[in-house]
Enzyme design. Structure first.
Site, PDB file in Angstrom:
ATOM      1  N   GLU A 179       0.850  -1.199   0.000  1.00  0.00           N
ATOM      2  CA  GLU A 179       0.000   0.000   0.000  1.00  0.00           C
ATOM      3  C   GLU A 179       0.882   1.244   0.000  1.00  0.00           C
ATOM      4  O   GLU A 179       1.938   1.261   0.630  1.00  0.00           O
ATOM      5  CB  GLU A 179      -0.916   0.067   1.231  1.00  0.00           C
TER       6      GLU A 179
HETATM    7  C1  BG6 Z   1      -4.143   1.136   5.651  1.00  0.00           C
HETATM    8  C2  BG6 Z   1      -5.133   0.018   5.561  1.00  0.00           C
HETATM    9  O1  BG6 Z   1      -4.015   1.443   6.986  1.00  0.00           O
HETATM   10  O2  BG6 Z   1      -4.435   2.359   5.101  1.00  0.00           O
HETATM   11  C3  BG6 Z   1      -6.258   0.245   4.577  1.00  0.00           C
HETATM   12  O3  BG6 Z   1      -4.527  -1.211   5.334  1.00  0.00           O
HETATM   13  C4  BG6 Z   1      -6.675   1.699   4.610  1.00  0.00           C
HETATM   14  O4  BG6 Z   1      -7.290  -0.634   4.888  1.00  0.00           O
HETATM   15  C5  BG6 Z   1      -5.497   2.561   4.192  1.00  0.00           C
HETATM   16  O5  BG6 Z   1      -7.799   2.004   3.855  1.00  0.00           O
HETATM   17  C6  BG6 Z   1      -5.792   4.042   4.153  1.00  0.00           C
HETATM   18  O6  BG6 Z   1      -6.283   4.472   5.383  1.00  0.00           O
HETATM   19  P1  BG6 Z   1      -7.670   5.222   5.518  1.00  0.00           P
HETATM   20  O7  BG6 Z   1      -7.881   5.355   6.981  1.00  0.00           O
HETATM   21  O8  BG6 Z   1      -7.510   6.513   4.831  1.00  0.00           O
HETATM   22  O9  BG6 Z   1      -8.695   4.349   4.872  1.00  0.00           O
END
Ligand code: BG6
Length: 469
Positions: free
Chosen positions: A369
């Site tokens: 991510e």
């Molecule tokens: C990560 C997670 O913490 O960040 C995701 O694995 C999440 O599930 C992503 O969506 C972004 O964070 P947020 O709080 O903006 O959705």
């Protein structure tokens, strides 16, 4: 270091994109799916729940076709445990198996490598009611669930991720909706849950190696370099403390088979240490990952903690705003710009993080991510000019390439998110995707898919193996 000549992204580099089941699928109670902790959690008023999300469950074929058009080489998604075992354990729900089987087949037909997260925040509610990860029966349930996935999909899936962001569940679980504030505040219990997850993870890694010898498996924590707010030695020490507690605790366990010593002494001092059963450490040492997957959004800056008995966990500011008495206080970094959602942007920190991971663990790294949450605007003619997202991703890819030139073994990059989805706690308006989904917090509109400017940009980037920006 300013390299004059950059190394290329390696051949077979996994240019991908990510999602998680509960944030994208919808169909929260269809085809036998049971409720998860996420389905039962309360979210801030005015933000979307996860009942329909992006309706990917019904539109996955259209979505995969778009991923293929974008040129994705890999797609990282999670399986909803409650589709396979509605109560967490017991009888297999064949409709759940059929859905993921069909999704995986669809990906493979489009030459997209599936990267499967076994568990991404959505613990079956039935297990939570029996104590969740505090109850060691959850370890067995997780192992049985993973075994089922390996049995059905082990011949098709080459990359598995054990647990998404175990560290964020422990540090911020109540913000995400994985447990309520009461549990979040009982730190000793929390670290027991953490320990039990480590045991479960090790068992599953070992089992994966036995059942799927051609597959690779790794953990997927959220890792980011920790900066001291100044060169004051006390601030540097605080950064070192937080690095161990936030980052290395979660990787020393799977890679070295032992607790990080600073994190352990912190738990001792705070009376948070978990009960470790006789053969737990042996089990932990027997499940070594093949690679490290990690999520990176931004770095964190800390100062020495000046307060006595001060514990903050604010949900108004950045989700990682925490402080602990005598250990660290998270502060902001004046050198960094912020997103509309107040998250600091730090591409150079990405390179630093990649290097730190490489030096510490010497394993292949997979970015699962990285991305920018923004209030995207649909303009006339179905256009979304998300230049800010392109800028963010471009800068991070540049730093990834520098890190590769530094010697980091990076095998893939999967930004968040492949398509718009519901944020963990900030609703649908916080868009991350390359593909826009036409809905807002409460009005589902027509949920149609629209390619953003970043879609075309990422397509070119992938086609040139990261050469063209
Ligand atoms: C990560 C997670 O913490 O960040 C995701 O694995 C999440 O599930 C992503 O969506 C972004 O964070 P947020 O709080 O903006 O959705």
């Amino acid at each position: 270091m300013y390299h004059e000549e950059l190394k290329s992204f390696p051949e077979g580099f996994l240019w991908g994109a990510s999602t998680s089941a509960y944030q994208v699928e919808g169909a929260w109670n269809e085809d036998g799916k049971g409720p998860s902790v996420i389905d039962m959690a309360k979210y801030p008023e005015g933000t979307s729940d996860f009942k329909v999300a992006s309706d990917h469950y019904h539109r996955y074929k259209e979505d995969v076709a778009l991923f293929a058009e974008m040129g994705l080489k890999a797609y990282r998604f999670s399986v909803a445990w409650t589709r396979i075992f509605p109560q967490g354990t017991g009888e297999i729900n064949q409709k759940g198996i059929a859905f993921y089987d069909s999704l995986i087949n669809e990906l493979l037909e489009h030459n997209i490598e599936p990267i499967v997260t076994i568990y991404h925040f959505d613990l079956p509610y039935a297990l939570q009611q029996k104590g969740g990860w505090l109850n060691r029966e959850t370890i067995d349930a997780y192992v049985n669930y993973a075994k089922t996935l390996f049995t059905y999909f082990g011949n098709k899936v080459k990359y598995w991720l054990t647990i998404n962001e175990q560290n964020m569940m422990i540090l911020h679980g109540s913000n995400i909706g994985v447990f309520d504030k009461n549990i979040q505040n009982q730190r000793k219990e929390l670290f027991q849950q953490n320990h039990n997850m480590f045991v479960a993870q090790a068992k599953v890694i070992k089992m994966c190696h036995e059942m799927c010898p051609n597959a690779k498996i790794g953990p997927a924590p959220n890792i980011s370099s920790i900066y001291p707010a100044s060169c004051k030695p006390e601030d540097v020490l605080a950064a070192n403390n937080f690095s161990s507690i936030r980052n290395w605790l979660y990787l020393d366990i799977p890679v070295f088979g032992r607790y990080n010593s600073v994190a352990w002494s912190y738990m001792e001092e705070k009376s948070y240490t978990p009960t470790v059963q006789d053969d737990d450490m042996e089990i932990i040492a027997s499940g070594k990952p093949d690679f490290i997957a990690f999520n990176y959004y931004r770095t964190t800056t800390v100062t020495k903690n000046e307060y006595d008995n001060y514990l903050a966990d604010s949900r108004d500011e950045q989700p990682l705003d925490t402080a602990e008495s005598g250990v660290y206080t998270v502060s902001s970094n004046p050198h960094l710009e912020k997103t509309q959602f107040n998250w600091e942007i730090d591409p150079v920190g990405f390179r630093v993080t990649l290097r730190e991971l490489n030096e510490r663990y010497n394993l292949p790294l997979l970015v699962t991510e990285n991305g920018l949450g923004a209030l995207d605007r649909l303009e006339d003619g179905d256009v979304i000019n998300d230049d800010y997202r392109i800028e963010y991703l471009r800068k991070h890819i540049e730093q990834a390439r520098l890190a590769i030139t530094d010697g980091v073994q990076l095998i893939g990059y999967c930004p968040w998110s492949a398509i718009d989805l519901v944020s963990t706690h900030e609703g649908f308006s916080k868009h991350y995707g390359f593909i826009y989904v036409n809905r807002d917090e409460s009005d589902l509109k027509d949920l149609r898919r629209i390619k953003k400017k970043s879609f075309y940009w990422y397509k070119k980037t992938i086609a040139s193996n990261g050469e063209i920006f």
